[in-house]
Design a protein around this motif. Structure first.
Motif, PDB file in Angstrom:
ATOM      1  N   UNK A   4      38.664  55.029  41.305  1.00 43.20           N
ATOM      2  CA  UNK A   4      38.981  54.477  40.001  1.00 43.20           C
ATOM      3  C   UNK A   4      38.929  52.942  39.997  1.00 43.20           C
ATOM      4  N   UNK A   5      39.546  52.262  40.972  1.00 41.66           N
ATOM      5  CA  UNK A   5      39.445  50.794  40.969  1.00 41.66           C
ATOM      6  C   UNK A   5      37.998  50.298  41.006  1.00 41.66           C
ATOM      7  N   UNK A   6      37.180  50.912  41.836  1.00 43.53           N
ATOM      8  CA  UNK A   6      35.783  50.478  41.940  1.00 43.53           C
ATOM      9  C   UNK A   6      35.055  50.670  40.612  1.00 43.53           C
ATOM     10  N   UNK A   7      35.334  51.778  39.947  1.00 43.99           N
ATOM     11  CA  UNK A   7      34.644  52.059  38.691  1.00 43.99           C
ATOM     12  C   UNK A   7      35.055  51.084  37.586  1.00 43.99           C
ATOM     13  N   UNK A   8      36.337  50.738  37.548  1.00 47.83           N
ATOM     14  CA  UNK A   8      36.792  49.759  36.556  1.00 47.83           C
ATOM     15  C   UNK A   8      36.036  48.449  36.754  1.00 47.83           C
ATOM     16  N   UNK A   9      35.973  48.045  38.003  1.00 43.69           N
ATOM     17  CA  UNK A   9      35.304  46.795  38.351  1.00 43.69           C
ATOM     18  C   UNK A   9      33.821  46.847  37.957  1.00 43.69           C
ATOM     19  N   UNK A  10      33.160  47.940  38.325  1.00 47.95           N
ATOM     20  CA  UNK A  10      31.721  48.056  38.062  1.00 47.95           C
ATOM     21  C   UNK A  10      31.428  48.106  36.560  1.00 47.95           C
ATOM     22  N   UNK A  55      39.380  39.210  25.922  1.00 45.10           N
ATOM     23  CA  UNK A  55      38.149  39.338  26.722  1.00 45.10           C
ATOM     24  C   UNK A  55      38.162  38.361  27.881  1.00 45.10           C
ATOM     25  N   UNK A  56      38.795  37.210  27.681  1.00 40.29           N
ATOM     26  CA  UNK A  56      38.907  36.244  28.774  1.00 40.29           C
ATOM     27  C   UNK A  56      39.995  36.651  29.764  1.00 40.29           C
ATOM     28  N   UNK A  57      41.209  36.895  29.251  1.00 42.49           N
ATOM     29  CA  UNK A  57      42.322  37.156  30.180  1.00 42.49           C
ATOM     30  C   UNK A  57      42.144  38.478  30.924  1.00 42.49           C
ATOM     31  N   UNK A  58      41.822  39.534  30.198  1.00 41.76           N
ATOM     32  CA  UNK A  58      41.659  40.833  30.852  1.00 41.76           C
ATOM     33  C   UNK A  58      40.463  40.780  31.803  1.00 41.76           C
ATOM     34  N   UNK A  59      39.393  40.135  31.356  1.00 41.86           N
ATOM     35  CA  UNK A  59      38.197  40.024  32.189  1.00 41.86           C
ATOM     36  C   UNK A  59      38.471  39.311  33.504  1.00 41.86           C
ATOM     37  N   UNK A  60      39.213  38.227  33.430  1.00 38.96           N
ATOM     38  CA  UNK A  60      39.510  37.482  34.666  1.00 38.96           C
ATOM     39  C   UNK A  60      40.348  38.315  35.626  1.00 38.96           C
ATOM     40  N   UNK A  61      41.274  39.087  35.067  1.00 34.48           N
ATOM     41  CA  UNK A  61      42.114  39.934  35.923  1.00 34.48           C
ATOM     42  C   UNK A  61      41.274  41.010  36.607  1.00 34.48           C
ATOM     43  N   UNK A  62      40.376  41.628  35.861  1.00 39.47           N
ATOM     44  CA  UNK A  62      39.535  42.666  36.470  1.00 39.47           C
ATOM     45  C   UNK A  62      38.644  42.048  37.545  1.00 39.47           C
ATOM     46  N   UNK A  63      38.080  40.896  37.235  1.00 35.11           N
ATOM     47  CA  UNK A  63      37.186  40.239  38.183  1.00 35.11           C
ATOM     48  C   UNK A  63      37.922  39.918  39.490  1.00 35.11           C
ATOM     49  N   UNK A  64      39.220  39.637  39.374  1.00 39.08           N
ATOM     50  CA  UNK A  64      40.018  39.326  40.561  1.00 39.08           C
ATOM     51  C   UNK A  64      40.611  40.587  41.187  1.00 39.08           C
ATOM     52  N   UNK A  65      40.142  41.762  40.748  1.00 39.85           N
ATOM     53  CA  UNK A  65      40.624  43.042  41.281  1.00 39.85           C
ATOM     54  C   UNK A  65      42.113  43.247  41.051  1.00 39.85           C
ATOM     55  N   UNK A  66      42.643  42.647  39.965  1.00 34.10           N
ATOM     56  CA  UNK A  66      44.051  42.870  39.620  1.00 34.10           C
ATOM     57  C   UNK A  66      44.107  43.840  38.442  1.00 34.10           C
ATOM     58  N   UNK A  67      43.830  45.092  38.759  1.00 37.73           N
ATOM     59  CA  UNK A  67      43.624  46.102  37.715  1.00 37.73           C
ATOM     60  C   UNK A  67      44.910  46.481  36.993  1.00 37.73           C
ATOM     61  N   UNK A  68      45.991  46.503  37.743  1.00 39.29           N
ATOM     62  CA  UNK A  68      47.255  46.865  37.127  1.00 39.29           C
ATOM     63  C   UNK A  68      47.663  45.818  36.093  1.00 39.29           C
ATOM     64  N   UNK A  69      47.553  44.580  36.472  1.00 38.62           N
ATOM     65  CA  UNK A  69      47.872  43.497  35.532  1.00 38.62           C
ATOM     66  C   UNK A  69      46.914  43.536  34.352  1.00 38.62           C
ATOM     67  N   UNK A  70      45.660  43.871  34.613  1.00 40.26           N
ATOM     68  CA  UNK A  70      44.650  43.898  33.551  1.00 40.26           C
ATOM     69  C   UNK A  70      44.961  44.964  32.512  1.00 40.26           C
ATOM     70  N   UNK A  71      45.317  46.155  32.944  1.00 40.02           N
ATOM     71  CA  UNK A  71      45.573  47.217  31.961  1.00 40.02           C
ATOM     72  C   UNK A  71      46.892  46.965  31.237  1.00 40.02           C
ATOM     73  N   UNK A  72      47.846  46.352  31.935  1.00 43.01           N
ATOM     74  CA  UNK A  72      49.107  46.019  31.261  1.00 43.01           C
ATOM     75  C   UNK A  72      48.870  44.991  30.157  1.00 43.01           C
TER      76      UNK A  72
END
Length: 593
Positions: free
Chosen positions: A28-34, A441-458
């Motif tokens: 799941x983490x890899x897929x979110x990132x991709x 799009x900026x804040x969530x995108x930066x979190x995903x790019x940094x592999x911080x998926x939990x923070x991103x979905x929150x």
RNA sequence: GCCGGGGUAGCUCAGCGGUUAGAGCGAUUGAUUCAUAAUCAAUAGGUCACGAGUUCAAAUCUCGUCCCCGGUACCA
């Protein structure tokens, strides 16, 4: 400017069906990132496959009276189906028993051997007295010489934690047939890891962006690096590519040596399947590419020490590298997750503490699972899956916050206008909420790019709450009784927010986002679909891979222009509310297993 | 044993030198009723495992102790 990004996902082992812990750690983490990177316009290559060699496969096959190949064929199919149903958007999910993978693995072995990085050493090995089968340390048990525990394993005593050698055990016996093993010398090939120690050190110290446990753990290992055996006394595996081993069936390449090569061989296979056989070089021989690896914490050493050593030793050489261009790319980031436990206990197939992905998905939808694994998964520490928590997260977060926002907005619009309404002049509050959502799009995108998926979905969920708040304050259902134009404006703003949130949720919740995309009156695939394809290799053998035509995605990681007048479809709830009784039912099911 | 990670509100988890320690859920109270009885607001709730130290300042850094998880080179 689009980046080349290799998303390298750990290879699930094909000895049985995979459980929730497995997909929580890497899939799941890899897929979110991709998915995010593709929506962003980057050139993503997401590859993996089933890992099909090694002792556990042969033992499982023996137990069932079938061949290892029959066993891995079965689980390759099961695991492939799991990943498909979860929507993991691999560019290529293949397997390690392809002709291509054998060739690439042998090329690396041969090249490393010719360059002197593979050396021969003799070790004492244990073998079954009855079948002659080699017994890895942990398949031998006996009495611990330190604490007297009668079921200590050959590598370690689970009772006192002492590290052991199989020869230390009192009354050693094979875990397979209960007979005492025979010990004898065996010649093996070893990867000369100390030869890479200095290069690894220089490289690792620079990786300050890695999660700290991965980097410090790896640096620590360098202090005491030893050559590591990369062959095993086993019939089932990739043949050693040296003339004197051509006819021998008792010694093969170690499964981990070939598994990590899968990242490269799968990239090569992908390029070949596309009809552009050299395209893999755009990721592997491109210094500006990013290579991001996803795995559970038990896999770190193979990705941070062993695989980089193999890449350093290979350089650009061998048959596949062709001695041209840049040396093969080292990992840019190694994203390792912690472990998921199950109702407070370790996942264990043998003890029935397990939920297999396929069983889960036969009863529940993939998006609620992806939601749970992202927001409550083991990103930074071990976390616990409980049915009560799953039901709660589904009902009180996913359904209540995001599902309800979509449903109340669409219902209001559909009932009163039937299409995207023409807004009047936007107030400051209207513009404010639109801006805040667009900024996601900026804040969530930066979190995903940094592999911080939990923070991103929150953060995405927080934005959804914001729109609920906006609706509560603006009360379009009341306003419409007196001022239809103002109500149209409010609903237009809410709909624009929902449309943008749909895109932000897509990496996490691709299935429901696609449904919403259609309900909003759009056509095309926002981010999908996946498909299986069959490929035939030059020896006539065929294999099925999971892939997809992702270049046709219409979803972009940027604010949309929701066209005024676009007709909506009849809205329907995106997510199902689960009855509380699910918790008791599932716990009862666990009891029975 | 050794190496690494973790122990924070009732629950699940963020925060990792700097105002009065945060979120979601749960609890209590109020508002609302367009929406899958879904939403919104307010309030209560914590000697940040324990003990010592460094610092103007510690959940955050150091040392020690206890507990949990992973690795420890032949499971993958």
């Amino acid at each position: 400017m689009s980046e080349y990004i290799l998303v390298a996902v750990a290879w699930p082992y094909a000895s049985g069906p995979r459980h929730l812990g497995h997909v929580a750690g890497f899939g799941v983490p890899a897929d979110i990132f991709a998915r995010y990177q593709r929506m962003k316009g980057n050139r993503v290559l997401m590859i993996s496959g089933t890992d099909e060699h090694g002792t556990p496969v042969t033992l499982a096959a023996d137990k069932e009276g079938i061949t290892p190949k029959q066993l891995v064929d079965r689980y390759n199919e099961v695991i492939g189906n799991d990943l498909y149903q979860l929507g993991l958007s691999y560019d290529l999910f293949t397997r390690t028993t392809t002709r291509n993978h054998y060739a690439v693995t042998q090329d690396l072995f041969k090249t490393l051997y010719e360059r002197g990085y593979i050396i021969v050493q003799t070790t004492l090995g244990a073998f079954s007295a009855s079948t002659g089968q080699a017994l890895p340390d942990r398949y031998i048990e006996g009495t611990c010489p330190i604490c007297g525990y009668s079921e200590a394993r050959g590598d370690q005593c689970d009772n006192c934690g002492s590290q052991l050698d199989p020869t230390d055990l009192i009354n050693p016996r094979s875990k397979v047939d209960g007979q005492p093993p025979v010990f004898r010398d065996s010649e093996h090939f070893f990867l000369d890891l100390p030869a890479f120690a200095a290069q690894l050190q220089a490289w690792l110290v620079q990786q300050e962006h890695w999660r700290p446990n991965v980097r410090s753990f790896s640096l620590n290992m360098l202090a005491d690096l030893k050559a590591r055996a990369i062959t095993r006394d086993l019939e089932w595996g990739i043949p050693i590519p040296l003339p004197e081993y051509a006819d021998r069936n008792d010694k093969k390449i170690y499964v981990w040596f070939d598994a990590v090569i899968g990242y490269l061989s799968a990239s090569i296979e992908w390029a070949h399947n596309q009809g552009t056989p050299d395209a893999w070089r755009e990721w592997w021989q491109n210094p500006s590419a990013r290579h991001v690896y996803f795995m559970g914490k038990d896999n770190i050493v193979f990705h941070s020490i062993i695989w980089p050593s193999m890449l350093l030793g290979y350089g650009n050489g061998g048959t596949f590298g062709g001695g041209q261009g840049e040396p093969l790319h080292l990992p840019t980031n190694i994203v390792s997750s912690e472990f998921l436990t199950m109702e407070g206990k370790k996942f264990s197939s043998s003890r029935g503490i397990v939920i297999y992905v396929r069983d889960f998905l036969s009863r529940y939808d993939p998006d609620p699972l992806r939601y749970f694994l992202t927001i409550a998964g083991p990103e930074n520490q071990d976390t616990d899956f409980t049915w009560a928590e799953f039901v709660r997260r589904n009902n009180e977060e996913l359904v209540a916050t995001w599902g309800n926002l979509v449903n109340r907005t669409l219902t209001n619009v559909y009932r009163n206008f039937g299409c995207v309404p023409q807004p009047g002049r936007l107030s400051d509050v209207d513009q404010g909420v639109l801006d805040e959502i667009a900024h996601g799009f900026t804040t969530v995108g930066e979190l995903i790019d940094a592999a911080r998926f939990q923070a991103a979905i929150k953060e995405t969920m927080r934005l959804a709450s914001l729109v609920n708040n906006y609706l509560s304050e603006q009360e379009p259902w009341r306003v419409i009784k007196t001022d239809r134009e103002r109500a149209a404006t409010i609903l237009y703003v809410a709909l624009r927010c929902v449309d943008n949130l749909k895109l932000m949720f897509t990496p996490f919740l691709p299935f429901s986002s696609q449904q919403l995309h259609a309900m909003l009156g759009y056509s095309g695939f926002i981010a999908g679909p996946l498909e299986f394809r069959e490929y035939t290799e030059s020896d006539g053998s065929t294999h099925r891979v999971l892939t997809g035509a992702y270049a046709t995605w219409v979803g972009r990681w940027e604010p949309t222009d929701l066209p005024v007048g676009q007709a909506l479809l009849q809205p329907a709830p995106l997510f199902k509310k689960l009855d509380e009784s699910v918790v008791a039912e599932e716990l009862a099911r666990l009891e029975q297993a």
